[in-house]
Design a protein around this motif. Structure first.
Motif, PDB file in Angstrom:
ATOM      1  N   ASN A 122     -12.488  -2.801 114.818  1.00  0.00           N
ATOM      2  CA  ASN A 122     -13.747  -3.162 115.454  1.00  0.00           C
ATOM      3  C   ASN A 122     -13.662  -2.854 116.941  1.00  0.00           C
ATOM      4  OD1 ASN A 122     -14.996  -4.037 113.125  1.00  0.00           O
ATOM      5  ND2 ASN A 122     -14.412  -6.179 113.401  1.00  0.00           N
ATOM      6  N   TYR A 123     -14.770  -2.408 117.496  1.00  0.00           N
ATOM      7  CA  TYR A 123     -14.823  -2.021 118.896  1.00  0.00           C
ATOM      8  C   TYR A 123     -15.792  -2.942 119.629  1.00  0.00           C
ATOM      9  CZ  TYR A 123     -12.431   2.289 117.571  1.00  0.00           C
ATOM     10  OH  TYR A 123     -11.528   3.210 117.091  1.00  0.00           O
ATOM     11  N   THR A 124     -15.350  -3.450 120.765  1.00  0.00           N
ATOM     12  CA  THR A 124     -16.189  -4.282 121.615  1.00  0.00           C
ATOM     13  C   THR A 124     -16.234  -3.669 123.012  1.00  0.00           C
ATOM     14  OG1 THR A 124     -14.320  -5.689 122.262  1.00  0.00           O
ATOM     15  CG2 THR A 124     -15.635  -6.387 120.353  1.00  0.00           C
ATOM     16  N   ALA A 131     -19.012  -6.764 118.171  1.00  0.00           N
ATOM     17  CA  ALA A 131     -17.978  -5.889 117.627  1.00  0.00           C
ATOM     18  C   ALA A 131     -18.498  -5.172 116.397  1.00  0.00           C
ATOM     19  CB  ALA A 131     -16.745  -6.712 117.270  1.00  0.00           C
ATOM     20  N   MET A 154     -10.872 -10.108 113.177  1.00  0.00           N
ATOM     21  CA  MET A 154     -10.912  -9.364 114.423  1.00  0.00           C
ATOM     22  C   MET A 154     -10.075 -10.059 115.487  1.00  0.00           C
ATOM     23  SD  MET A 154     -14.140  -8.540 116.873  1.00  0.00           S
ATOM     24  CE  MET A 154     -14.061 -10.229 117.467  1.00  0.00           C
ATOM     25  N   LYS A 213     -10.439  -1.827 121.409  1.00  0.00           N
ATOM     26  CA  LYS A 213     -10.383  -1.697 119.956  1.00  0.00           C
ATOM     27  C   LYS A 213      -9.541  -2.825 119.382  1.00  0.00           C
ATOM     28  CE  LYS A 213      -7.638   1.385 118.199  1.00  0.00           C
ATOM     29  NZ  LYS A 213      -7.047   2.667 117.744  1.00  0.00           N
ATOM     30  N   HIS A 214     -10.088  -3.525 118.393  1.00  0.00           N
ATOM     31  CA  HIS A 214      -9.383  -4.624 117.725  1.00  0.00           C
ATOM     32  C   HIS A 214      -8.935  -4.128 116.346  1.00  0.00           C
ATOM     33  CE1 HIS A 214     -10.657  -7.667 120.714  1.00  0.00           C
ATOM     34  NE2 HIS A 214     -11.761  -6.936 120.764  1.00  0.00           N
TER      35      HIS A 214
END
Length: 414
Positions: A203-205, A221, A294, A271-272
């Motif tokens: 997941n991207y935040t 995310a 996440m 990036k998680h």
């Protein structure tokens, strides 16, 4: 690796940076002081031209000989021929040297001759002395054109008008009323490589800081979807569709104008990575992992983006709504130690909506959505709004002084 900095229409030779060993992220540690004459041609070039940075690969002698022999040439031809390979170039406007005390600083995305991103290079261009006086490079200091306003008279008319709007405090349209700023982060473009391998499950935040503020806001995310984008240059990428919009209210006064001119919008992308075993157990039906997964995954920084918001200070022509100013573009996400340096991109839009002058910001002060300019800029005194007001105030002061002198002379007469 060798770096070349060139600038058009300036009377000095383009300097060559010393060669560095071929590493993943070479450090040039290059610094050169160049003397410039503040004449019409130089100031016009600084206001209208760009700085061009070129990156070259210097081939070792053995590689040059092997390449020549493979083409059917002799080794003597390789020794006398060119042994440098052009990797990419980047450019940035030199206008910041005149309008910002810290000059031009940041990462520039390098592109090949085909337009493909090949990395990034970090530069810093600034004035050390002007007319023999040291230049303060703090963001809260006065810029060169503010310290020496007579330089505006040497610029072309169109450049002088545009730079005058940037430097006037407050700029046209800023009357201390409310303004709404909308930050649209639409999508993140991840490099897909030649084989179009789907990125690993993650997941991207994105978090961002507004200029002159320490408060962070973040986008939700999301993971890359299955739609890849193919350009005309056969450059593939995976998309993270954020479609995020953060809205903030701010007072459109001289403090906001100084913050937009001095500081960029700073966006950080993280990036998680998810634990695959936990992801199989607790993922939902649509394939999106829960928030616990996440949080348990390791956070890997993807890079940062610095967006210059000073164009919002200039009135834009052709806008359908009065008081609306915006900028948009695809910006390079740069991390010095990333595998694809500068190849990740962020599609970002910023909209500034100036409210009517009677809309006071007092009702929103203290609200979480209110953007409060803090730091050294907030401690500075409020300047006179424009150069014309300075002249008017000086004329009024001179008139009052002359009137008092005449009255005193009349009283002294018998």
């Amino acid at each position: 690796l060798a770096e070349v900095i060139t600038c058009k229409d300036l009377s000095f030779r383009s300097p060559y940076v010393a060669l560095q060993a071929q590493t993943f992220c070479p450090h040039f540690h290059y610094r050169q002081v160049v003397s410039l004459m503040a004449d019409v041609s130089t100031l016009t070039a600084l206001a209208q031209q760009d700085c061009i940075v070129e990156l070259w690969h210097h081939c070792p002698r053995s590689q040059a000989v092997a390449a020549a022999l493979s083409r059917g040439q002799t080794s003597t031809t390789a020794m006398t021929g060119q042994q440098q390979v052009f990797l990419g170039s980047a450019s940035c406007p030199l206008q910041g040297l005149l309008t910002k005390p810290q000059g031009v600083r940041g990462w520039l995305a390098l592109r090949s001759q085909l337009g493909k991103p090949v990395g990034a290079v970090q530069i810093a261009l600034y004035f050390t002395h002007i007319a023999g006086v040291p230049q303060d490079t703090c963001p809260g200091a006065a810029c060169p054109l503010s310290r020496f306003p007579e330089l505006l008279q040497l610029l072309p008319a169109d450049s002088a008008v545009m730079l005058g709007q940037l430097l006037s405090c407050p700029p046209p349209g800023f009357h201390g009323q409310l303004a709404r700023v909308s930050i649209h982060m639409e999508e993140l473009l991840l490099p897909g490589g030649d084989e179009l391998e789907r990125p690993k499950m993650a997941n991207y935040t994105a978090t961002y800081k507004l200029p002159g503020s320490q408060v962070e806001a973040s986008a939700s995310a999301k993971s890359p979807n299955g739609n890849q984008r193919t350009s005309s240059l056969l450059v593939h990428s995976w998309r993270v569709n954020w479609q995020f919009c953060g809205r903030h209210w701010v007072a459109a006064d001289w403090g906001l104008a100084r913050a937009l001119l001095a500081y960029p919008l700073l966006v950080s992308v993280v990036k998680h990575e998810l634990n695959r075993r936990r992801h199989r157990v607790s993922s939902s039906n649509d394939g999106v992992a829960s928030s616990n997964n996440m949080q348990n995954g390791s956070a890997v920084p993807v890079g940062t983006v610095e967006v210059d918001l000073s164009p919002l200070l200039v009135c834009q022509r052709g806008t359908q709504r009065s008081g609306c100013r915006w900028l948009s573009g695809v910006f390079a996400v740069v991390h010095p130690m990333a595998k694809n340096l500068g190849n990740t991109q962020l599609h970002l839009r910023v909209l500034l909506e100036l409210q009517p002058p009677e809309a006071a910001p007092d009702q929103l002060i203290g609200s979480p959505a209110f953007w409060q300019v803090e730091g050294p800029l907030a401690a500075l005194p409020a300047p006179v709004s424009s150069l014309n007001e300075q002249k008017d105030e000086a004329a009024k002061s001179l008139g009052r002084q002359q009137q008092s002198e005449r009255q005193q002379m009349q009283q002294n007469q018998p």
